[in-house]
Design a protein around this motif. Structure first.
Motif, PDB file in Angstrom:
ATOM      1  N   ASN A 102       0.735  -1.625  -0.011  1.00 59.34           N
ATOM      2  CA  ASN A 102       0.268  -0.229  -0.240  1.00 59.34           C
ATOM      3  C   ASN A 102       1.060   1.294   0.300  1.00 59.34           C
ATOM      4  N   VAL A 127      -3.417  -3.257  -4.847  1.00 60.01           N
ATOM      5  CA  VAL A 127      -4.075  -5.469  -4.179  1.00 60.01           C
ATOM      6  C   VAL A 127      -4.671  -5.080  -3.669  1.00 60.01           C
ATOM      7  N   SER A 128      -5.822  -5.151  -3.422  1.00 55.14           N
ATOM      8  CA  SER A 128      -7.201  -5.286  -2.573  1.00 55.14           C
ATOM      9  C   SER A 128      -7.833  -7.092  -2.373  1.00 55.14           C
ATOM     10  N   HIS A 186     -10.150   3.845  -3.409  1.00 56.57           N
ATOM     11  CA  HIS A 186     -10.244   2.276  -2.640  1.00 56.57           C
ATOM     12  C   HIS A 186     -10.436   2.525  -1.319  1.00 56.57           C
ATOM     13  N   ASN A 187      -9.952   3.375  -0.320  1.00 55.97           N
ATOM     14  CA  ASN A 187      -9.497   2.876   0.524  1.00 55.97           C
ATOM     15  C   ASN A 187      -9.773   3.983   1.198  1.00 55.97           C
ATOM     16  N   GLU A 190     -13.712   2.736   0.678  1.00 58.03           N
ATOM     17  CA  GLU A 190     -13.879   2.105   2.158  1.00 58.03           C
ATOM     18  C   GLU A 190     -13.977   2.251   3.675  1.00 58.03           C
ATOM     19  N   TYR A 191     -13.291   3.487   3.896  1.00 53.01           N
ATOM     20  CA  TYR A 191     -13.505   4.172   5.249  1.00 53.01           C
ATOM     21  C   TYR A 191     -15.264   4.957   5.015  1.00 53.01           C
ATOM     22  N   GLU A 259      -8.762   2.252  14.604  1.00 58.52           N
ATOM     23  CA  GLU A 259      -7.537   2.482  14.100  1.00 58.52           C
ATOM     24  C   GLU A 259      -7.355   2.802  12.388  1.00 58.52           C
ATOM     25  N   GLN A 260      -5.733   2.747  12.284  1.00 55.78           N
ATOM     26  CA  GLN A 260      -6.229   3.180  10.504  1.00 55.78           C
ATOM     27  C   GLN A 260      -5.000   3.455  10.481  1.00 55.78           C
ATOM     28  N   THR A 263      -4.409   4.681   4.446  1.00 58.22           N
ATOM     29  CA  THR A 263      -4.606   5.228   3.316  1.00 58.22           C
ATOM     30  C   THR A 263      -5.922   5.840   3.108  1.00 58.22           C
ATOM     31  N   ILE A 367     -12.056  -5.614  -1.006  1.00 56.35           N
ATOM     32  CA  ILE A 367     -13.028  -5.076   0.334  1.00 56.35           C
ATOM     33  C   ILE A 367     -14.641  -4.449  -0.269  1.00 56.35           C
TER      34      ILE A 367
HETATM   35  C1  6PG Z   1      -7.879  -4.369   0.839  1.00 57.34           C
HETATM   36  C2  6PG Z   1      -7.480  -3.159   2.513  1.00 57.34           C
HETATM   37  C3  6PG Z   1      -6.556  -3.180   2.911  1.00 57.34           C
HETATM   38  C4  6PG Z   1      -6.335  -3.174   4.343  1.00 57.34           C
HETATM   39  C5  6PG Z   1      -6.582  -1.640   4.262  1.00 57.34           C
HETATM   40  C6  6PG Z   1      -6.754  -1.742   6.296  1.00 57.34           C
HETATM   41  O1  6PG Z   1      -8.307  -3.309  -0.473  1.00 57.34           O
HETATM   42  O2  6PG Z   1      -7.551  -5.032   1.131  1.00 57.34           O
HETATM   43  O3  6PG Z   1      -7.752  -2.370   2.002  1.00 57.34           O
HETATM   44  O4  6PG Z   1      -5.378  -2.970   2.288  1.00 57.34           O
HETATM   45  O5  6PG Z   1      -6.730  -4.163   5.048  1.00 57.34           O
HETATM   46  O6  6PG Z   1      -6.020  -1.241   4.563  1.00 57.34           O
HETATM   47  O7  6PG Z   1      -6.342  -0.296   6.685  1.00 57.34           O
HETATM   48  P1  6PG Z   1      -6.681   0.505   8.370  1.00 57.34           P
HETATM   49  O8  6PG Z   1      -5.612  -0.765   8.694  1.00 57.34           O
HETATM   50  O9  6PG Z   1      -6.307   1.672   7.327  1.00 57.34           O
HETATM   51  O10 6PG Z   1      -8.505  -0.136   8.053  1.00 57.34           O
END
Ligand code: 6PG
Length: 477
Positions: A102, A127-128, A186-187, A190-191, A259-260, A263, A367
């Motif tokens: 990442n 890669v996700s 993407h992330n 995702e958040y 937590e984070q 990204t 995700i």
């Molecule tokens: C994915 C996820 C992966 C990771 C996240 C978690 O696409 O497979 O996004 O990259 O699990 O980065 O992010 P945080 O720890 O910041 O929640």
């Protein structure tokens, strides 16, 4: 024999990606800084395909057929630079270094530029899909030189997830940092998705009075409709899980501080630089941050709130339907904002990213995979230069249908004192875009008043300044 691909960095993501290549018939060279990991991988999973164990960097490079394809799966940041520095001197022009971590796209741009001088193709590859995705088929977002994709693409297409229509969830996103940029957004999305789901859960619990198990059932039903997605599916799993040691709902025994790894934050930082309003994603990042301020929260516990009035049973069911509408409408907004950011990044860096292709490769493996991505894909298929997802007729109609409920949900949240920054920010974005006139005109007046920053007029070209301290006549600036 020589390997078609090599993977260095055999923590769980690297290990699973290596196994995925091997299971798909490729000979995979494997390497890790501490050799015991390499040994363990081959001992445990050697039966899945052809692995070549390499103890040293030299052995690893020698095991690869040319042009070499070398995937690095180590921590983003300095560890990635260290591995590049170790391997680059051993490579020859035309060889590829593929960074599947990442990474921040700016680092990827820098690395690509430096390696290009040596004739090495650097591919920043998002890669996700987490551990499972890496093994069974992730969504893959490679950037880098087009020539590298000619040689690498078919292999990635083989190991990637496939969408329901069979299309591989990988595309050449664009030059240099484009792949990692798209993974970053993407992330961020995702958040936002996770935050919106969290808000829906909190409302169903605190306003509608449902238990976690009941909410899990509601999510299972939603998952059969337009919200059908991996994140809704796993939410139902998490909510119905009962803690073995206490017998309480699992969600009640977990410390409520999110937590984070960064990204999501990057998505917002870059959006600020690009001038793209990603308020929904930003609220998701801020909500995680707020949750983590334990001391501040403790000190604020006695602050006044409204008298909460929980709903009756029938009202609760109707409210749950409204929350579904609010969640769906807010989701449209966060994707609108995310795609806007990708378009702006593409413009800024000259990447020429195909937004339809991005929505297509997010349909499986990643995700945020969801039925919803098919609809985004359809929107871009209908019109490749769509100015915004909200300009798509279908989405506009769906939001129009949802908006009354959406507003009611935000009102209820405000009235009951349940924080819903994601729903509210999404709604404000929607109303902001819709507005005939915004108070930005007043902002411009204020700026001109205190700093002679000038303003434009609705009825004439040019820049103007009012002599606020004098006779208030207007001058052309
Ligand atoms: C994915 C996820 C992966 C990771 C996240 C978690 O696409 O497979 O996004 O990259 O699990 O980065 O992010 P945080 O720890 O910041 O929640």
């Amino acid at each position: 024999t020589s390997a078609q691909i090599g993977v260095t960095g055999l923590a769980v993501m690297g290990r699973n990606l290596a196994r995925n290549f091997a299971r798909n018939g490729y000979t995979v060279a494997v390497h890790n800084r501490t050799a015991s990991r390499t040994k363990a991988l081959v001992e445990e999973f050697g039966g899945e395909g052809d692995f070549i164990k390499a103890e040293t960097a030299e052995e690893f490079v020698a095991a690869l057929e040319r042009p070499r394809r070398l995937v690095i799966m180590v921590k983003a940041g300095e560890p990635t630079d260290a591995v590049i520095q170790e391997f680059a001197p051993l490579l020859e022009p035309g060889d590829m270094i593929i960074d599947g971590g990442n990474a921040h796209f700016a680092d990827t741009r820098r690395r690509e530029r430096a390696l290009r001088e040596q004739g090495i193709h650097f591919v920043g590859m998002g890669v996700s899909g987490g551990e499972e995705g890496a093994l069974h088929g992730p969504s893959i977002m490679p950037g880098g030189p087009t020539a590298s994709y000619d040689s690498l693409g078919p292999m990635l297409e083989k190991i990637s997830a496939k969408a329901k229509d069979g299309a591989p969830c990988v595309t050449h996103v664009g030059p240099d940092g484009a792949g990692h940029f798209v993974k970053m957004v993407h992330n961020g999305i995702e958040y936002a998705d996770m935050q919106l789901i969290g808000e829906a859960y909190q409302l169903l619990r605190d306003v509608a009075g449902y238990s976690p198990a009941e909410i899990a059932e509601i999510f299972r039903i939603w998952n059969q409709g337009r919200l059908d997605s991996y994140l809704i599916e796993i939410t139902a799993e998490v909510l119905s899980h009962v803690d073995a040691s206490t017998g309480k709902p699992f969600v009640d025994v977990v410390v409520d501080q999110a937590e984070q790894k960064g990204t999501g934050r990057w998505t917002v930082q870059i959006a600020l630089d690009l001038g793209v309003p990603v308020s929904g994603i930003a609220e998701a990042v801020f909500a995680r941050s707020l949750s983590g301020h334990a001391g501040l929260r403790e000190a604020s516990r006695e602050l006044a709130g409204p008298q909460a009035v929980p709903l009756g049973k029938e009202e609760a069911a109707a409210f749950a339907d409204r929350v579904e509408q609010a969640l769906y409408a807010s989701k449209i907004v966060s994707y609108t904002q995310g795609f806007h950011e990708i378009a702006a990044g593409s413009e800024e860096y000259g990447w020429d990213i195909d937004l339809g292709a991005v929505s297509s490769i997010w349909r499986g493996g990643c995700i945020i995979r969801a039925a919803f991505l098919d609809r985004i894909r359809a929107a871009y298929d209908a019109r490749a230069d769509l100015p915004s997802l909200l300009s798509d007729e279908t989405f506009a109609r769906e939001i129009a249908d949802a908006q009354d409920d959406w507003r009611e949900v935000v009102i209820a949240a405000v009235r009951q004192g349940v924080p819903t920054p994601g729903f509210a920010a999404a709604l404000a974005y929607y109303d902001g875009l819709r507005a005939e006139r915004l108070p930005a005109a007043l902002t411009q007046g204020q700026r001109d008043f205190f700093g002679a920053h000038t303003y434009r007029r609705v009825d004439r070209e040019g820049a103007f300044h009012t002599l606020w301290g004098g006779d208030r006549s207007e001058a052309s600036a």
